[in-house]
Design an enzyme around this catalytic site. Structure first.
Site, PDB file in Angstrom:
ATOM      1  N   LYS A 149       1.045  -1.071  -0.154  1.00 48.28           N
ATOM      2  CA  LYS A 149      -0.229   0.079   0.015  1.00 48.28           C
ATOM      3  C   LYS A 149       0.844   1.336  -0.149  1.00 48.28           C
ATOM      4  O   LYS A 149       0.223   2.529  -0.754  1.00 48.28           O
ATOM      5  CB  LYS A 149      -0.894   0.217   1.633  1.00 48.28           C
ATOM      6  CG  LYS A 149      -2.203  -0.977   0.986  1.00 48.28           C
ATOM      7  CD  LYS A 149      -2.759  -0.362   2.389  1.00 48.28           C
ATOM      8  CE  LYS A 149      -4.212  -1.546   2.142  1.00 48.28           C
ATOM      9  NZ  LYS A 149      -4.930  -0.754   3.151  1.00 48.28           N
ATOM     10  N   ASP A 199     -10.060   4.226   1.652  1.00 49.40           N
ATOM     11  CA  ASP A 199     -10.435   3.396   3.574  1.00 49.40           C
ATOM     12  C   ASP A 199     -11.080   4.227   3.912  1.00 49.40           C
ATOM     13  O   ASP A 199     -12.598   4.056   5.277  1.00 49.40           O
ATOM     14  CB  ASP A 199      -9.754   3.300   4.205  1.00 49.40           C
ATOM     15  CG  ASP A 199      -8.526   1.695   3.930  1.00 49.40           C
ATOM     16  OD1 ASP A 199      -9.622   1.180   3.121  1.00 49.40           O
ATOM     17  OD2 ASP A 199      -7.561   1.521   3.915  1.00 49.40           O
TER      18      ASP A 199
END
Ligand SMILES: NC(=O)c1ccc[n+]([C@@H]2O[C@H](COP(=O)([O-])OP(=O)(O)OC[C@H]3O[C@@H](n4cnc5c(N)ncnc54)[C@H](OP(=O)(O)O)[C@@H]3O)[C@@H](O)[C@H]2O)c1
Length: 276
Positions: free
Chosen positions: A65, A102
């Site tokens: 990520k 997110d």
């Protein structure tokens, strides 16, 4: 046939194929979502190969990520703010754009799970300052929560997060976490405590207003010891599975062209994959 997938190392445990697979079938879209096991030293080549392999994009999971930030061509505001990419979109000119969904997932899950909660109702106490906390904090700041009390075992990590994100974050010592609940309208656990295989979160809830909402982003088990204790004393609780489901929606929309819904059927399907 539109193709997407999830790139990670390991990637076997990922629930994303079940999630996107459910929506592809539900919306009757001719698409495919696959697991892409890619070790850290293969990330650059694997990302660069996406356009020629006909992929519309992919999700990124551990350990890629942050590393992806140095590889891709465009970083959108959400990924820059959170310092991590969980969604790659292949643009029409074949360049790679990184996004982070997110914060969206966390907030949509909170809104859906606690419809009575309003950002201006009062302070939020947030436990944990790891990777997931960044998205939670960004969402709460953007929503206009008047005060965010941030508590992490290693205080320095909370301080650097507060400095990076700005907003109304007050860093407090982990040791005062029970007192920090007084007057809070929302409690969010972003630590890994309470997860299957980890110790439970050691936190008495006596100081917490019974009208406060308690959200645990840990979703294995679905009802963590924290959520069970909060439910017993009458607090509204929001589990972490919805964050996982909602964060996938904008990615699906970007690749497959339809904004999908989180339905009870989808929840049941993914819940079934969480059984030990
Ligand atoms: N629902 C969702 O969609 C979603 C999304 C992302 C993550 N999650 C879940 O959120 C949890 C955290 O993920 P992450 O990526 O943020 O992990 P991470 O970056 O490794 O951070 C772990 C956090 O837990 C704290 N912690 C760990 N052990 C502790 C202990 N014994 N006592 C006190 N604090 C402790 C760490 O504190 P220190 O900094 O002091 O070590 C840190 O704040 C995981 O369970 C993950 O599955 C859920």
């Amino acid at each position: 046939m539109i193709r997407a997938g999830v790139m990670g190392w390991p990637v076997e445990h990922s629930r994303s194929p079940a999630l996107h697979g459910f929506w592809l079938k539900h919306y009757g879209i001719a698409g495919d979502y696959v697991k892409l096991p890619v070790p850290p030293d293969g990330l650059r080549a694997a990302l660069r190969a996406l356009p020629e392999k006909g992929f519309a994009g992919c999700n990124l999971t551990l350990p890629h990520k942050e590393a992806a930030l140095a590889i891709i061509d465009h970083i959108d505001a959400s990924a820059r703010r959170i310092g991590a990419v969980n969604t790659i979109v292949v643009r029409a000119d074949q360049s790679l754009e990184g996004r982070n969904t997110d914060a969206f997932g966390f907030f949509e899950n909170l809104r859906a799970g606690a419809p009575g909660w309003r950002a201006d109702r009062g302070a939020a106490a947030v436990l944990g300052a790891g990777g997931a906390a960044r998205a939670v904090l960004a969402a709460l700041i953007d929503a206009g929560v008047p005060e965010i009390r941030l508590l992490n075992r290693h205080r320095a990590r909370a301080e650097s997060l507060a400095a990076a994100l700005g907003g109304n974050i007050r860093v407090l010592d982990w040791e005062v976490r029970e007192r920090a609940l007084a007057g809070a309208a929302l409690l969010v656990n972003t630590t890994s405590l309470g997860m299957r295989g980890a110790p439970p979160l050691d936190l008495a809830l006596d100081a917490l207003d019974p009208a406060a909402v308690v959200n645990d982003i840990v979703y294995v088990p679905l009802e963590t010891p924290l959520l069970a204790a909060a439910r017993r004393r009458g607090n509204s609780i929001v589990d972490g599975l919805g964050m996982l489901l909602h964060q996938a929606r904008p990615a699906f929309a970007a690749w497959f062209g339809a904004m999908p819904e989180v339905t009870p059927d989808l929840r049941r399907t993914i819940e079934a994959t969480l059984q030990p």
